[in-house]
Design a protein around this motif. Structure first.
Motif, mmCIF file in Angstrom:
data_model
loop_
_atom_site.group_PDB
_atom_site.id
_atom_site.type_symbol
_atom_site.label_atom_id
_atom_site.label_comp_id
_atom_site.label_asym_id
_atom_site.label_seq_id
_atom_site.Cartn_x
_atom_site.Cartn_y
_atom_site.Cartn_z
ATOM 1 N N LYS A 212 0.830 -1.206 0.000
ATOM 2 C CA LYS A 212 0.000 0.000 0.000
ATOM 3 C C LYS A 212 0.866 1.257 0.000
ATOM 4 O O LYS A 212 0.570 2.237 -0.691
ATOM 5 N N ASN A 216 0.275 1.475 -3.574
ATOM 6 C CA ASN A 216 -1.172 1.630 -3.362
ATOM 7 C C ASN A 216 -1.928 0.421 -3.898
ATOM 8 O O ASN A 216 -2.940 0.550 -4.606
ATOM 9 N N THR A 217 -1.455 -0.754 -3.598
ATOM 10 C CA THR A 217 -2.102 -1.975 -4.049
ATOM 11 C C THR A 217 -2.103 -2.984 -2.915
ATOM 12 O O THR A 217 -1.614 -2.703 -1.812
ATOM 13 N N SER A 218 -2.619 -4.166 -3.166
ATOM 14 C CA SER A 218 -2.671 -5.227 -2.165
ATOM 15 C C SER A 218 -1.627 -6.289 -2.489
ATOM 16 O O SER A 218 -1.165 -6.394 -3.638
ATOM 17 N N SER A 221 -1.981 -8.501 -5.587
ATOM 18 C CA SER A 221 -2.055 -7.842 -6.898
ATOM 19 C C SER A 221 -0.716 -7.288 -7.362
ATOM 20 O O SER A 221 -0.658 -6.532 -8.332
ATOM 21 N N LEU A 222 0.353 -7.636 -6.666
ATOM 22 C CA LEU A 222 1.677 -7.114 -7.027
ATOM 23 C C LEU A 222 2.136 -7.662 -8.382
ATOM 24 O O LEU A 222 2.030 -8.867 -8.650
ATOM 25 N N LYS A 223 2.673 -6.791 -9.203
ATOM 26 C CA LYS A 223 3.249 -7.189 -10.479
ATOM 27 C C LYS A 223 4.691 -7.658 -10.252
ATOM 28 O O LYS A 223 5.296 -7.324 -9.217
ATOM 29 N N GLN A 226 7.078 -4.906 -9.311
ATOM 30 C CA GLN A 226 6.796 -4.370 -7.983
ATOM 31 C C GLN A 226 7.290 -5.336 -6.901
ATOM 32 O O GLN A 226 7.871 -4.916 -5.895
#
Length: 790
Positions: A212, A216-218, A221-223, A226
């Motif tokens: 986050k 700003n993600t969970s 959902s990380l690429k 990332q």
């Protein structure tokens, strides 16, 4: 020469043949001891033999590791209000973590993770042989042991203070703990614990907060790029922080991507493509106490922290879930109502004093108080700090107070702040011009606080005007006089004449007199019913009634129904000058009237859960019978008089869309001398709301009833707020009449109010006038307590 005659060896030659035996025996002893120590060393470390090595994790700690976790604060309708933490961490289950993140971690930090049992001997040997140049030998499990149990920062023991020895002991603890973790947990569990505990930098602990904070993600959902960035930061969260060291962080991320490619996690083409991409951050650090800045949260944290200290919990590390009584929708409507009214009121206030060519800090005659800012600044922490720094150097102190610099200040324009070039004196003067507000809504039947607005902007004004701020209540205190009367034989239809009177009393053994004034300095001569007199807020009638029931009894009844602040039993108590009170206790007291005579202790926490969702404390409503149900119902009827009676001071509410379905509202306005404080207390069948408006200091105010009365400053906030609540279909707040009496009403309460003669001033007014009393007390040399000074 015969053999018997051969010479015997001299004593000096015999020991030379014994030395090799002694050395051999010594070497063997050293070897045996060394082997013994080597074999016993882990046991000695683990048992903290003779307190030499410091405490190791216990079996209980191994089975249930205690990780610092942020506590979370929720509204009654399930909205996260904010978090409290030292290490911001919110663990997530393994199935909510992206597989690519796990693979990136293993490929970079511990390629043989699935093969070893806590210690990678190959990596360890490589690290020793290369002097650390070939990478560290620490496994993911060892790093987890270090993070979970603080093996390098915990109890060190007597030997732990010796350089190098302390490192060896710490490493031994890590090895032993890692082996134990591998025995007790699966590889998947170890990875989950590791990713949820490790530090990623920027106050982010654990993968959920890190994802986050930086993207700003969970976690699920990380690429890949990332995930590589976050894994790369683990080696050194400060040096590889992409926000502050983007070039270094980019190189580190690309190294992780390369390792992922080598491990077969990514294809060569994908690795090359991702390494070409720049770092795309969506960076936002959660603060030590994260969430929107609200005054309510300050009250909650103070309460919960005190409870935690008394019950062995830590609000900042134990991962508690704290559920409040606040309704996020009602809170939003309350904040909107305050913001909307205060913005307009501030414009009127600024224009009012600009047209008079002066500042709003004035004396009783409306003249600006000389040296006001210079006096006020001496009370600030900044002044005290500067005075200490420049002690004995008045010129330098004065220069510092007048030194100008750019600073962000609050404004009602634009986004809420702007930059001005101001000195400390200028800044104080700027902020002293603002009017402030406090507002609270409570469910009178449960005591649950549903909305809490402590001021106009928490970022710039931390002082909470709901519970911290205490001011004179003005005429909103009058109902406690009528309560005392109704509970002691009077009825709403009993009459007292509106006329000028002189109240005689004894103060400190001296005979005293007080002549209370109506605000208009006019007296109708009408023999008014008590309901009509309270609705019109007639000072002369209230003062006479106070004398009849006794000012000591008025103070007693006010405390009965919920007022907690000290009150002086003085003749003017009924006009609000018996002591300072806050919005919090005024709402509590008025709620007793709605709740059938039961006083409910205001409550803003319903329950506290531990990190596993177990309820560890349930806070149940606390109520006690304060007044009879008949008296409570009659007081509701009296409060409705503000709308029903001719000239009632609540009648400005007719302008709002509040009057469908036979809706009934009771209320009371209040204004203190010189218009320093404006109040409105409003009651409906479901809620009780209190509103206060005024300057930071009592000398800062309007100078006329057209702007400064409670009916004009505070009542509009209540009216706007109730409109919003009734229109919100998601809320179970409906219009309608008050409930029927719970018991038989034995006292006469339906009566006719006589029409009044034509007056010069038609609009309803409501201001107390106790200046006469204070002037007489001062003239006769009686010390007047600060709590009743206006």
């Amino acid at each position: 020469m015969s053999a018997s005659e051969q010479p015997k060896p001299t004593p000096t030659t015999a020991p030379k043949r014994r030395w090799p035996n002694r050395i051999a025996r010594a070497a063997w002893a050293i070897f045996v001891v060394s082997v013994g120590v080597f074999l016993l060393y882990p046991i000695l470390v683990k048992s903290n033999f003779l307190f030499l090595f410091g405490k190791s994790p216990s079996l209980e700690e191994m089975e249930s590791p205690k990780v610092e976790q942020a506590s979370e604060l929720y509204t009654a309708d399930g909205v996260l209000l904010g978090k409290y933490f030292r290490e911001n961490r919110s663990p997530v289950p393994f199935n909510q973590i992206s597989p690519v993140l796990v693979k990136a971690l293993v490929a970079t930090e511990d390629i043989r993770f699935y093969e070893h049992s806590g210690i990678d001997l190959t990596a360890l040997a490589r690290a020793v042989a290369g002097g650390g140049r070939n990478g560290g030998g620490s496994t993911i499990t060892q790093q987890l042991a270090k993070n979970l149990y603080k093996t390098r920062r915990g109890e060190r023991g007597l030997l732990g203070h010796i350089p190098l020895v302390s490192t060896l002991i710490s490493k031994t603890k890590e090895w032993l703990t890692a082996v134990e973790l591998e025995k007790r947990y699966t590889k998947e569990e170890i990875l989950r614990m590791y990713l949820n505990t490790v530090e990623y930098g920027s106050q982010a602990f654990g993968i959920k907060v890190a994802a986050k904070t930086f993207f700003n993600t969970s976690p699920d959902s990380l690429k890949p790029e990332q995930a590589a960035m976050l894994v790369g930061m683990l080696n050194n969260p400060t040096a590889f922080n992409p926000r502050f060291h983007p070039e270094t962080a980019l190189k580190r991320r690309n190294l992780v991507l390369e390792r992922m490619g080598q491990a077969g996690v990514l294809t060569a083409k994908a690795t090359d493509s991702l390494q070409q991409q720049p770092i795309a951050l969506q960076y936002r650090v959660e603060k030590h106490i994260d969430g929107p800045d609200t005054y309510f949260r300050g009250a909650v944290s103070q309460f919960v922290n005190k409870w935690c200290e008394a019950n062995g919990y830590d609000m900042y590390r134990d991962g508690l879930k704290i559920y409040t009584t606040i309704d996020s929708r009602m809170q939003a409507h309350a904040e909107d109502a305050v913001q909307d009214r205060m913005k307009k009121l501030q414009q009127q206030f600024d224009r009012f004093w600009r047209n008079r060519g002066g500042n709003p800090w004035v004396d009783d005659e409306g003249k600006e108080i000389p040296g006001f800012i210079e006096t006020q600044i001496k009370r600030t922490e900044l002044y005290k700090e500067l005075a200490a720094r420049y002690k004995g150097q008045p010129a330098r102190l004065d220069s510092a107070l007048h030194a100008k610099r750019p600073m962000k200040v609050f404004t009602w324009k634009g986004d809420g702040d702007t930059t001005l070039v101001l000195s400390p004196l200028d800044s104080l003067a700027y902020y002293k011009h603002f009017l402030h507000a406090g507002m609270m809504t409570m469910d009178p039947f449960t005591g649950h606080v549903k909305a809490w607005v402590g001021g106009i902007n928490y970022r710039f004004f931390k002082y909470d005007h709901v519970k911290q701020g205490r001011r004179q209540a003005g005429s909103t205190f009058k109902p406690f006089v009528y309560l005392t009367a109704l509970d002691n034989g009077y009825t709403p239809c009993d009459r007292i004449r509106d006329q000028r009177v002189t109240i005689k009393y004894v103060e400190n053994g001296k005979d005293m007199e007080w002549q209370p004034d109506n605000v208009t300095r006019e007296y109708t001569g009408i023999n008014m019913t008590l309901r009509h007199a309270m609705a019109r807020s007639v000072n002369s009638v209230t003062a006479q009634l106070t004398e009849k029931v006794g000012w000591e009894n008025v103070a007693k009844y006010a405390h009965k129904v919920g007022i907690q602040s000290p009150l002086l039993p003085v003749p003017s108590i009924g006009l609000g000058s018996g002591g300072d009170v806050n919005v919090y206790e005024m709402v509590d007291a008025y709620s007793t009237f709605v709740n059938n005579g039961f006083q409910s202790e205001p409550q803003f926490i319903t329950r506290i859960e531990d990190r596993n969702g177990n309820v560890i404390k349930q806070f149940d409503p606390k109520q006690k019978r304060a007044i009879p149900s008949e008296t409570a119902w009659l007081m509701l009827y009296m409060l409705r008089g503000g709308m029903d009676e001719p000239g009632g001071t609540s009648q400005a509410l007719w302008e709002y869309d509040l009057w469908k379905k036979d809706n009934q509202i009771g209320g009371k306005t209040g204004t203190t001398s010189n218009y320093s404080d404006g109040w409105y207390m409003g009651v409906t069948k479901d809620l009780v709301t209190g509103v206060w408006v005024g300057g930071e200091d009592r000398s800062i105010h309007f100078y006329g009833s057209q702007q400064g009365e409670g009916g004009r400053m505070a009542l509009p906030i209540f009216g706007t707020y109730m409109e919003k609540l009734y229109k919100d279909k998601d809320l179970d707040i409906t219009m309608g009449p008050f409930p029927r009496p719970a018991s038989k009403i034995t006292k006469k309460y339906i009566c006719v109010s006589e029409s009044e003669p034509r007056r010069r001033r038609e609009e309803a007014v409501d201001t107390i006038a106790t200046d006469n009393l204070l002037e007489q007390l001062n003239t006769q040399g009686v010390a007047v307590p600060d709590s009743i000074k206006l």
